[in-house]
Scaffold this motif. Structure first.
Motif, PDB file in Angstrom:
ATOM      1  N   ILE A   1       0.831  -1.205   0.000  1.00 41.15           N
ATOM      2  CA  ILE A   1       0.000   0.000   0.000  1.00 41.15           C
ATOM      3  C   ILE A   1       0.869   1.259   0.000  1.00 41.15           C
ATOM      4  O   ILE A   1       0.643   2.196  -0.782  1.00 41.15           O
ATOM      5  CB  ILE A   1      -0.943   0.000   1.209  1.00 41.15           C
ATOM      6  N   ALA A   2       1.883   1.288   0.867  1.00 36.14           N
ATOM      7  CA  ALA A   2       2.724   2.480   0.990  1.00 36.14           C
ATOM      8  C   ALA A   2       3.690   2.623  -0.176  1.00 36.14           C
ATOM      9  O   ALA A   2       3.863   3.720  -0.718  1.00 36.14           O
ATOM     10  CB  ALA A   2       3.486   2.439   2.311  1.00 36.14           C
ATOM     11  N   GLY A   3       4.318   1.521  -0.573  1.00 35.59           N
ATOM     12  CA  GLY A   3       5.321   1.592  -1.637  1.00 35.59           C
ATOM     13  C   GLY A   3       4.732   1.952  -2.982  1.00 35.59           C
ATOM     14  O   GLY A   3       5.200   2.867  -3.661  1.00 35.59           O
ATOM     15  N   THR A   4       3.686   1.236  -3.382  1.00 35.34           N
ATOM     16  CA  THR A   4       3.055   1.538  -4.674  1.00 35.34           C
ATOM     17  C   THR A   4       2.280   2.844  -4.616  1.00 35.34           C
ATOM     18  O   THR A   4       2.246   3.606  -5.577  1.00 35.34           O
ATOM     19  CB  THR A   4       2.124   0.399  -5.109  1.00 35.34           C
ATOM     20  N   GLY A   5       1.654   3.130  -3.479  1.00 41.30           N
ATOM     21  CA  GLY A   5       0.859   4.342  -3.352  1.00 41.30           C
ATOM     22  C   GLY A   5       1.677   5.610  -3.318  1.00 41.30           C
ATOM     23  O   GLY A   5       1.144   6.704  -3.542  1.00 41.30           O
ATOM     24  N   ALA A   6       2.982   5.494  -3.054  1.00 42.71           N
ATOM     25  CA  ALA A   6       3.828   6.679  -2.989  1.00 42.71           C
ATOM     26  C   ALA A   6       4.041   7.314  -4.352  1.00 42.71           C
ATOM     27  O   ALA A   6       4.325   8.510  -4.451  1.00 42.71           O
ATOM     28  CB  ALA A   6       5.179   6.324  -2.363  1.00 42.71           C
ATOM     29  N   ILE A   7       3.907   6.509  -5.429  1.00 39.19           N
ATOM     30  CA  ILE A   7       4.162   7.063  -6.761  1.00 39.19           C
ATOM     31  C   ILE A   7       3.218   6.533  -7.833  1.00 39.19           C
ATOM     32  O   ILE A   7       2.926   7.234  -8.807  1.00 39.19           O
ATOM     33  CB  ILE A   7       5.627   6.786  -7.185  1.00 39.19           C
TER      34      ILE A   7
END
Length: 239
Positions: A67-73
């Motif tokens: 969620i955090a890794g893909t959602g960051a960019i």
């Protein structure tokens, strides 16, 4: 390698109302499970290790990392708003490193802290189990964030690929195929937990020196390649 404006925009995207609600679900579930297990079973180091290893580290940490890794960019690339960011006088590697720092911070906050709380509830940190799994969650958060940020940079289906890796490769193949465990961020993090734990309830299939090298290499390569892909995306837009 850190741009406050990029960080602020990324935090705002990750901690928006809908995504933040999703991020809270798994930590809350872990705490509920820990309380229920403590009431029903009492203090048991083996059970505590099973809960923290089987749910916190094997499921919660990678899913929050997705969620955090893909959602960051990823969403910015999908909707085209990344063009606004790329038009600013900020180096592309700086954009990636800033987004990675934010993704790591969010993943750590929503995974390591609940892991520590759950561990203290389960057995009061007997055998250093709570601390061991908290350290594992912190380390895994870094590698997961880098890998999933890379996926968000190179693919429009980053969430799908991230879920396949987290749930199929690490959880399914990692538990059934011994060789696959060597290529598992979960196992690399577990090797650190094994070193910290004192009662032998935590084990890993990867030696500590190998795990440390793999964690550093994978994190470094994923971050570097994400920066390269973002640089090529800029060039493509300029053309």
């Amino acid at each position: 390698m850190y741009e406050p404006t990029v960080a602020r925009l990324t935090y705002r995207a990750l901690l928006g109302r809908r995504r933040a609600a999703i991020l809270f679900i798994l930590p809350a579930l872990l705490i509920v499970i820990a309380v229920a297990v403590r009431i029903l079973v009492g203090v048991d180091d083996g059970v505590a290790a099973d809960v923290l290893g089987g749910f916190a580290l094997a499921t919660m940490v990678p899913l929050i990392g997705v969620i955090a890794g893909t959602g960051a960019i990823g969403p910015e690339i999908d909707d085209g708003s990344i063009v606004y960011l790329l038009s600013k006088p900020v180096k592309r590697p700086t954009i990636i490193s800033t987004k990675l720092i934010v993704a790591i911070a969010v993943t750590m906050a929503f995974s390591a802290i609940p892991t520590l709380i759950a561990g203290l509830i389960l057995n009061g940190n007997g055998g250093q189990i709570a601390i061991a799994y908290t350290i594992a969650a912190l380390v895994a958060s870094i590698a997961y964030s880098a890998v999933f940020l890379l996926l968000g940079t190179v693919s429009r289906h980053a969430v799908v690929f991230g879920l396949v890796y987290a749930l199929v490769w690490e959880t399914l193949f990692g538990s059934l195929v011994p060789g696959a465990r060597t290529l598992s961020i979960q196992q690399w993090a577990l090797s650190l937990a094994e070193k910290v734990g004192t009662n032998g309830t935590i084990t890993s299939d990867v030696g500590l020196p190998t795990a440390v090298v793999l964690l550093v290499v994978v994190t470094g390569l994923a971050t570097w390649y994400a920066g390269q892909k973002l640089r090529s995306l800029t060039l493509a837009g300029d053309e």
